[in-house]
Design a protein around this motif. Structure first.
Motif, short mmCIF file in Angstrom:
data_model
loop_
_atom_site.label_atom_id
_atom_site.label_comp_id
_atom_site.label_asym_id
_atom_site.label_seq_id
_atom_site.Cartn_x
_atom_site.Cartn_y
_atom_site.Cartn_z
N HIS A 151 0.97 -0.98 0.40
CA HIS A 151 0.07 -0.28 -0.70
C HIS A 151 0.51 1.40 -0.02
CE1 HIS A 151 -3.11 -2.77 1.24
NE2 HIS A 151 -2.41 -3.48 2.11
N GLU A 152 0.39 2.24 -0.67
CA GLU A 152 1.51 3.49 -0.37
C GLU A 152 1.78 3.70 0.78
OE1 GLU A 152 0.26 7.13 -2.93
OE2 GLU A 152 -1.59 6.32 -2.48
N PRO A 174 -6.11 0.78 3.84
CA PRO A 174 -5.27 0.56 2.19
C PRO A 174 -6.31 0.78 1.78
CG PRO A 174 -5.73 -1.21 3.47
CD PRO A 174 -6.30 -0.40 4.64
N GLY A 175 -5.85 1.71 0.20
CA GLY A 175 -6.48 2.72 -0.92
C GLY A 175 -7.07 3.57 -0.38
N ARG A 177 -5.91 7.84 -0.01
CA ARG A 177 -4.99 8.56 0.44
C ARG A 177 -5.08 9.11 1.79
NH1 ARG A 177 -0.98 11.27 -2.85
NH2 ARG A 177 -1.24 10.22 -4.05
N ALA A 512 -1.05 3.58 -8.12
CA ALA A 512 -1.35 3.16 -6.70
C ALA A 512 -2.09 4.46 -6.09
CB ALA A 512 -0.67 3.62 -5.59
N SER A 515 -5.81 4.41 -8.20
CA SER A 515 -6.56 3.98 -8.00
C SER A 515 -7.27 4.70 -6.89
CB SER A 515 -5.65 2.49 -8.01
OG SER A 515 -4.73 2.67 -7.03
N SER A 516 -6.46 5.76 -5.70
CA SER A 516 -6.81 5.30 -4.76
C SER A 516 -7.75 6.90 -5.24
CB SER A 516 -5.82 6.40 -3.75
OG SER A 516 -5.96 7.25 -2.80
N LYS A 521 -9.51 0.56 -9.40
CA LYS A 521 -8.60 0.56 -11.02
C LYS A 521 -9.46 0.43 -11.57
CE LYS A 521 -5.00 -2.60 -8.14
NZ LYS A 521 -4.52 -3.41 -7.61
#
Length: 617
Positions: A151-152, A174-175, A177, A512, A515-516, A521
């Motif tokens: 994850h970022e 996750p996913g 920001r 990444a 997609s956030s 995605k």
């Protein structure tokens, strides 16, 4: 057309002044020269500035000094691709050494240096995810992996004595920001603690305490929906928040004093900067005395939180990095709230520029967005106007010097720069207001800004042009497709024109991030990517389009621009694409001046109703 406007490009223009973390008082100065960024070493105690002409390789805009002050640390990549390895280059020679020779190429998303130890941490994004590495710049130890996640994870920092490191992570959510700050032991890689204010409120690391042995870390929190400074002790599990409930807007922490007793922060209220100092012992928060202008500029998708930022010097010294739309960067010296700011570096150049005005503009749904604007000197009637859209989207247009803005004004063209939804320093709700339907809210803000400029008599409605770089270039292309007739032309630098193709080719850090932002995605949210893609609307484009695109760009890759050009030309659109060898950022005054001359010619051609694709004289 007179060439007097070129004066705004011909002088060396400082990009940043970045103080070294090590003993003494050494700072790197980054200056935009004729052919790209160049470095100098400023030793304020001696009053000397030494050009580092031998240091010419790497991403110099993001470079830092090593802990001993004797080396430059910077990412070396392939022709601006932003994918490569961090190298160390000596100040007194041009020998360069790869600090991570056994790692696959990576995108740099953080670099920080310990002040009292030969330790550097870098945050990397590669095909296998995000990682935090501990490096020894003297070559005495192999790179040590401290943290890894699919994850970022961005913005790695290291404590002054090198025993602790932090990284902004999204493992807790996750996913999305919205970061938390994770602290690890550099000897073992053990996670010591994580600071999160819940799934809605991100936390970002700013800097560990400058005092050796002090494990506290200055962070920015958003518990109230707006940025506020917080000093967190991860070992003791304690925190001190500077809530400042009397202030509207963000209070952005930038630095803390060498004795770790004071915090430097900037209050941003509707885009206007006011520098403040918080005394951690007394709990007081007081504004500093300084002229109007910008005192930092937030960044995104790079190795540092800010393109440039005010900071502390030794003792009680505050170094205010100051700019305005009509005034290049200079360094002002002050010693606190009761001290007047005095220039100490880069005396202000008198380029006879035009100052800008800030105005709130009400968007379609009632949200207020902020607009910087200026008329050409002596203009009495509405005329042509350039609307600039910054990149990011999580960046912001501040009251900082832009040669292009002054060049347009010098040529009788009004200029405005819009902070649309997605811009930072206006609070979390505003910053995230563009998600997940990318482009929808921004177009509402753009249309509202144009209507306001026309209603105020600044712009002729038939002579408004839109421009921007990166995300601003994307919005420029999207505007002429989804708002046909609003603009007389689009001037797009390194844009995203086709999200589906672009997503496939962009570097892993950007995949990444997007997609956030999209909340999916492409395979899970295809309709969002298609709706946001300018290529979807080529049949509706009636304005001419110019694209300035790089061959080695991994943020807005070349193939998707070619697809857009072919699609627009196939439906009879007036489109021109100029290619240059390099990456995402234009570097060098010569190139910037050439691009400005090109754009001036295109706008003049459009005003004569001359198609761009037929060639512009």
């Amino acid at each position: 057309m007179s060439n007097d406007w070129q004066r705004f490009f011909t002088a060396d223009r400082p990009h940043a002044v970045r103080r070294g973390r090590g003993p003494g008082d050494r700072s790197l100065i980054v200056v935009e020269s004729e052919d790209g960024p160049r470095l100098s070493l400023w030793e304020a105690g001696r009053g000397t500035v030494r050009p580092l002409d031998q240091v010419t390789s790497g991403d110099l805009v993001q470079a830092v000094l090593s802990s001993d002050g004797g080396q430059i640390l910077a990412l070396h990549d392939d022709n601006g691709s932003e994918v490569g390895h961090v190298h160390a280059t000596g100040l007194d020679d041009d020998a360069s050494r790869d600090l991570t020779p056994d790692l696959p190429p990576y995108v740099l998303r953080g670099i920080d240096v310990a002040g009292r130890a030969d330790r550097t941490v870098i945050t990397c994004a590669a095909e296998d995810g995000f990682s935090l590495w501990l490096l020894s710049t003297d070559g005495s130890a192999e790179p040590q992996l401290l943290f890894r996640s699919p994850h970022e994870a961005w913005n790695g920092l290291v404590s002054t004595d090198g025993t602790r490191a932090s990284v902004d992570t999204t493992d807790h959510n996750p996913g999305v920001r919205r970061f938390a700050v994770t602290v690890v032991d550099t000897a073992t890689g053990e996670v010591l603690d994580r600071l999160t204010d819940g799934p809605e409120a991100p936390v970002r690391g700013v800097r560990f305490s400058p005092v050796p042995g002090d494990d506290r870390i200055l962070v920015a929190t958003e518990r109230t929906g707006f940025a506020r400074p917080c000093v967190w002790h991860p070992i003791r599990g304690t925190r001190v928040d500077i809530d400042a409930p009397h202030l509207e807007g963000d209070l952005v922490p930038l630095d803390w004093s060498d004795d770790a007793t004071r915090i430097l922060a900037v209050h941003v209220d509707a885009g206007i900067h006011r520098v403040m100092e918080a005394d951690l012992e007394s709990g007081t928060l007081r504004p500093l005395d300084h002229p109007p202008g910008a005192y930092f500029e937030p960044d995104v998708a790079n190795a540092h939180l800010h393109l440039w930022a005010s900071h502390y010097g030794p003792g009680s010294t505050v170094r205010l990095l100051h700019q305005r739309f009509d005034s290049p960067l200079r360094v002002l010296h002050t010693t606190g709230p009761d001290s007047a700011a005095v220039p100490v570096l880069f005396p202000q150049l008198d380029l006879d520029g035009v100052p800008f005005t800030s105005n709130p503009v009400r968007s379609t749904d009632g949200t207020y967005v902020q607009l910087w604007w200026a008329r050409p000197r002596h203009a009495k009637a509405p005329g042509p106007l350039i609307l600039n859209l910054h990149g990011g989207p999580n960046m912001v247009s501040v009251d900082s010097y832009h040669p292009a803005a002054q060049a347009w004004l010098d040529n009788g063209v009004a200029y405005a720069s819009l902070n649309y939804r997605g811009s930072v320093t206006f609070g979390r709700r505003f910053r995230e207001g563009f998600m997940p339907m990318i482009g929808d809210r921004e177009l509402e803000d753009i249309e509202a800004a144009v209507r306001w400029l026309v209603a105020e008599g600044v712009a002729d409605p038939d002579k408004v042009f839109v421009t921007g770089a990166s995300y601003g270039g994307f919005l420029s292309l999207l505007s002429v497709g989804r708002l046909p007739g609003l603009f007389a032309g689009a001037l797009a630098h390194v844009p995203i024109a086709d999200w589906l193709t672009g997503y496939e080719d962009m570097n892993p850090a950007l995949r990444a991030a997007w997609s956030s932002f999209f909340g999916a995605k492409p395979e899970d949210g295809l309709e969002r990517f298609v709706r946001a893609s300018p290529i979807t609307y080529v049949a509706d484009v009636v304005a001419p389009v110019w694209i300035n695109q790089a061959t080695h760009d991994t943020r807005t890759p070349p193939k998707q621009v070619r697809h857009y050009e072919e699609a627009l030309r196939a439906v009879g659109g007036d489109v021109v694409v100029d290619w240059y060898s390099g990456g995402h950022e234009t570097t060098g005054r010569v190139k910037a001046l050439a691009e400005q001359s090109r754009m001036l010619g295109l706008v003049q051609a459009a005003l004569r109703q001359q198609p761009w694709s037929q060639g512009v004289l």
